[in-house]
Design a protein around this motif. Sequence first.
Motif, mmCIF file in Angstrom:
data_model
loop_
_atom_site.group_PDB
_atom_site.id
_atom_site.type_symbol
_atom_site.label_atom_id
_atom_site.label_comp_id
_atom_site.label_asym_id
_atom_site.label_seq_id
_atom_site.Cartn_x
_atom_site.Cartn_y
_atom_site.Cartn_z
ATOM 1 N N ARG A 149 -24.901 -3.681 5.576
ATOM 2 C CA ARG A 149 -24.693 -2.663 4.749
ATOM 3 C C ARG A 149 -25.421 -2.516 3.701
ATOM 4 O O ARG A 149 -25.958 -1.508 3.323
ATOM 5 C CB ARG A 149 -23.263 -2.985 4.073
ATOM 6 N N ALA B 15 -27.872 0.752 2.174
ATOM 7 C CA ALA B 15 -27.670 1.172 0.914
ATOM 8 C C ALA B 15 -29.109 1.348 0.503
ATOM 9 O O ALA B 15 -29.628 2.331 -0.122
ATOM 10 C CB ALA B 15 -26.983 0.227 -0.034
ATOM 11 N N LYS C 210 -2.573 10.347 3.943
ATOM 12 C CA LYS C 210 -3.715 11.110 3.348
ATOM 13 C C LYS C 210 -4.921 10.718 4.119
ATOM 14 O O LYS C 210 -5.834 11.829 4.354
ATOM 15 C CB LYS C 210 -4.180 10.563 2.027
ATOM 16 N N ARG C 211 -4.970 9.452 4.957
ATOM 17 C CA ARG C 211 -6.333 9.395 5.619
ATOM 18 C C ARG C 211 -6.295 10.345 6.698
ATOM 19 O O ARG C 211 -5.388 10.568 7.974
ATOM 20 C CB ARG C 211 -6.062 7.788 6.277
ATOM 21 N N ALA C 212 -7.424 11.098 6.949
ATOM 22 C CA ALA C 212 -7.794 12.073 8.115
ATOM 23 C C ALA C 212 -7.916 11.257 9.212
ATOM 24 O O ALA C 212 -8.440 9.996 9.125
ATOM 25 C CB ALA C 212 -8.965 12.852 7.758
ATOM 26 N N LYS D 73 -2.240 -1.111 11.328
ATOM 27 C CA LYS D 73 -2.342 -1.299 9.727
ATOM 28 C C LYS D 73 -2.766 0.083 8.964
ATOM 29 O O LYS D 73 -2.982 0.197 7.841
ATOM 30 C CB LYS D 73 -3.716 -2.000 9.588
ATOM 31 N N LYS E 176 -21.126 -4.087 10.485
ATOM 32 C CA LYS E 176 -20.009 -4.924 10.162
ATOM 33 C C LYS E 176 -20.254 -6.022 9.288
ATOM 34 O O LYS E 176 -19.518 -6.480 8.867
ATOM 35 C CB LYS E 176 -19.160 -5.702 11.342
ATOM 36 N N THR E 177 -21.557 -6.254 9.105
ATOM 37 C CA THR E 177 -22.020 -7.409 8.015
ATOM 38 C C THR E 177 -22.393 -6.804 6.800
ATOM 39 O O THR E 177 -22.785 -5.725 6.624
ATOM 40 C CB THR E 177 -22.879 -8.332 8.531
ATOM 41 N N ARG F 296 -0.782 7.315 0.709
ATOM 42 C CA ARG F 296 -2.177 7.154 0.788
ATOM 43 C C ARG F 296 -2.688 6.911 2.323
ATOM 44 O O ARG F 296 -3.566 7.494 2.721
ATOM 45 C CB ARG F 296 -2.949 5.957 -0.140
ATOM 46 N N MET G 191 -4.737 2.252 9.696
ATOM 47 C CA MET G 191 -6.269 2.794 9.569
ATOM 48 C C MET G 191 -6.472 3.944 10.447
ATOM 49 O O MET G 191 -5.656 4.233 11.406
ATOM 50 C CB MET G 191 -7.226 1.597 10.422
ATOM 51 N N PRO G 192 -7.597 4.982 10.086
ATOM 52 C CA PRO G 192 -7.478 6.069 10.974
ATOM 53 C C PRO G 192 -8.067 5.825 12.285
ATOM 54 O O PRO G 192 -8.949 4.795 12.542
ATOM 55 C CB PRO G 192 -8.411 6.682 10.021
ATOM 56 N N ARG H 258 -27.888 19.429 4.346
ATOM 57 C CA ARG H 258 -27.212 18.664 3.333
ATOM 58 C C ARG H 258 -27.788 18.640 1.990
ATOM 59 O O ARG H 258 -27.340 18.209 0.979
ATOM 60 C CB ARG H 258 -27.119 17.094 4.065
ATOM 61 N N MET I 9 0.757 -1.276 -0.153
ATOM 62 C CA MET I 9 -0.017 0.112 0.018
ATOM 63 C C MET I 9 0.948 1.406 -0.011
ATOM 64 O O MET I 9 1.791 1.155 0.735
ATOM 65 C CB MET I 9 -0.791 -0.195 1.322
ATOM 66 N N ARG J 51 -5.602 -1.289 14.671
ATOM 67 C CA ARG J 51 -5.847 -0.436 13.653
ATOM 68 C C ARG J 51 -4.628 0.459 13.464
ATOM 69 O O ARG J 51 -4.453 0.874 12.092
ATOM 70 C CB ARG J 51 -6.980 0.258 14.046
#
Lengths: 485, 511
Positions: free
Chosen positions: A325, A329, A8-10, A266, A320-321, A5, A268-269, A452, A1, A263
Amino acid sequence: MPKDRVEKRAALKAFDLKKNMMLLALVVAMVAFEILIRVNHKGAFFTPANVTNLILQNGYVVILAVGMLLCILTGGNIDLAVGSVLCMISAIAGVLIVNMGVNIYLAIIICLLIGTAAGAIQGYFIAYVRIPAFIVTLAGMLTFRGIGYIILKGFTISPFPKSFTRIFNGFLPSMPAQVPLRTTTPGTFDGDPDKLAENLKYFLSENDLTAKQAADMSTSELRDMLEAHNSALLKEQILITMIVAVVLVALFVILNSVSRIRRAKKGMPLEPGYSFGIKLAVVVAVVLFGFWLFGQNKGIPVILITLGIIVFVYHYFTSKTVPGRHLYAMGGNEKATVFSGINTNRLMFFAYTNMGFLTAVAALVCIARFNSAAPSAGDGYELDAIGSCFIGGASAYGGVGTVSGTVIGAIFMGVLNNGMSILGIDQNWQRAVKGVVLLLAVLVDVATQKQRGGGRRIFGGMFKGKDKDGEAAESGAEPAPEGAE
Amino acid sequence: MEKYLLEMRSITKRFPGVKALDNVNLQVERGEIHALVGENGAGKSTLMNVLSGIYPYGTYEGDIILEGEVVQFGGIKESEKRGIVIIHQELALIPQLTIGENIFLGNERGKAAAIDWDETYARADELLATVGLSESSRININDISVGKQQLVEIAKALSKNVSLLILDEPTASLNDDDSNKLLNLLLQLKEGGLTSILISHKLSEVERVADHLTVLRDGSTIETLNREEINEQRIIRSMVGRELTDRFPARVPHIGDVTLEVKDWTSYHPKFDRKLVDGASFNVRKGEVVGISGLMGAGRSELAMSIFGRLYGRNISGSLLLNGEEVTLKNVPAAIKSKLAYVTEDRKTSGLVLSNPIRVNITLADLARVSKRGFIDAEEELTLSEEYSAMLNVKASDVEQKVENLSGGNQQKVLLAKWLFTEPEILILDEPTRGIDVGAKYEIYLFINELVAQGKSVIMISSEMPELLGMCDRIYVMNEGRIVAEFMKGEATQERIMESILRTKREVADA
């Protein structure tokens, strides 16, 4: 990776009170009640008995609200039949357990299956026949209530055996009861007489006394001994409760820290360290304080364990599944979800079937608590559940809402009920206040939606592609996509 | 009396970042039928929206002069008061109401608190007779054909004392018989002194009825033709006459074997008994960009969606061969599994979940790729979504940014990323550059070139002919559900494509 990048992760945002308005409102409400109740000399809000009560009174709302959240997530659909299904399941449980004496565990399984089936029937019409949820569940509301009345023939079934109520309405650790120092009427005891007799025997043997010796002792001498015995029991109960609390808290801290370290490794943010620390400290403090209060009362309510499991499972499911998700959506844009190859009918069917299952669980909790199955059981519960979701930040248009928010919403409703009752506020006023709170909460949701730009645009379809957002470039100026006709 | 009923002078309409109309002039004589033609996106509808007040006075530059006086409409009500009535492409009838109720909707007979139904229906019957309908106005609007509904729309316009009638593609969804009736009615109303503006893609119709014709292209007036000058060749040249500049990146094609072949493909409308796709056959090869051209409503998206796991349409028949093997894709997951991707033309309504972050949108169509036994691997999801976002050069602070806060071009890139995430071999891109700026368009063209360089196949549906001519190795032309022509890169021109569409229209009309 690539490294850039990761850089860049906030970092995740620190815990933001603005985004957790309801949590803030909940704390404010509790403190306000504590002050109001003390000022009015009606006791206090944070007493062992009251906090335990709060949990017992609102367990069913949390269970129903979690189920309702999944329905709402699919696109703002609600289930109006919840209270009626609950009534029907109570009636069935009453007949099975009290009238027919069926094995308790078998009866529980039958109730859960019937609840799931009732949800599946509604889900079928909503998801596959595509009848609006409002209509299907309105029909369900009438039908299932009717069936409940038919089964009960209009009467209330009670009492339920101890072995049943203990499963849903008991306490852990199950300590020997304290010997009451005062009895309401001479010659009788509060509480379970069998247990008291056993307890008295235990008390006598502990102190090397025979019943005769005890009878010979002076009242004050006996009372001192009883008091010492009681306080020893209480201490033991508090100790066990607090050991459980410490284990839970330690698990919570360790799991969160391990996850954070993993995290970090790895790339992760992460949320800022201070925010993470404060969050942990607050949770630890709340749990320890709560269990301290439980320990002083009757111990850990079993319902709390049931709730903990349900909340954890559904929180995990939604966040998480894969199907979780998909639910979000679908609520966000059903057409795009279908175009992505996701079976939205099946999701809808699942949400309502699951609602039926959780309604059955709530029904068992309710009959154990009231120790009866009544025709009026569950009246208006659907509104409590729906209200909890919206107060907890679920969007009335679907696709937005969390399990934790919903739990906060349910507790908020419960605190309002409980606090106002202690203050002796009239039932009718209580309803009006709850109504206004619900409206305010949804108002906040709608206002943020507008900010929004996600609000409903009534004429959106007419002038598609000519919105103010600069989408009117060349071909956009003359819309009407081919698929539209 | 003024010669012109309506003059629009130097109308300029800007949307943020784009000029939809640039100095447009239109002069309509009293009592004529004035045709307005142009490609999709030329600005016809925008101009009519300015005229009717949908874009109110103040949001455009220039003057509208009606009967010799400058008018400033604040909304559609005000323009209607002056007798300007628009009949939109999509009918504005309420299906649950009767014909009479529809005609007088918003203009009810009688008093506000007591509608005079007898007068409503009596007057509605008269109006129906005027437009040549013998039906009673008391029947439900849904019980008459689409062609007759279109005539009811005209009756409705007449009920408002119309002096200028604007028809936006009135015959787009009509068969030839109904189209003829409608055109005859227009001529008959003209005899009665009605002025009308007719927007149409069907040049043969325009040739038949128009007294004058104005051509719009890229938001500008090109020319106005007299009755004698109106002929199809002339109109086509005027409509498409722009030069291709180097808006399209060059590519050396490496074309391999046929990857997707569709034979005799037919699909029906999900509700009505109407063929959307009629015996279409085409193929695409490895490393090839194949274009599908056609007018709106030609059935291009319907063809693509029916191939993509029967997403849309009914009674779908025909054979589908992937790398030479016949397959049935009975649903979208099957299509995705067979390495097909359909990138929808409408990213907002059917492409993206706008309220969700970039990450969630990218992984949505293939969450299995970042999950184990149904549980999403958060780290894997984040890493891969960042990878795809970077690959498409999406400009955002990070992948947690909500898609609704991105520009159209970046949204389109997220949509592409979403489908590339499913690792497709054959991509159907439906209007991939609609409504995005030139810079983002170029980036998407570059990316399409990169995809075919990797040996993927691309089918590109577009209403912008220059884009197809600039990007495709081969172009199919579709019309009324059928594939009517096929051109190789060298032989395709806008004129030839337009001609093949019009030729088939005439064949249908003659038959």
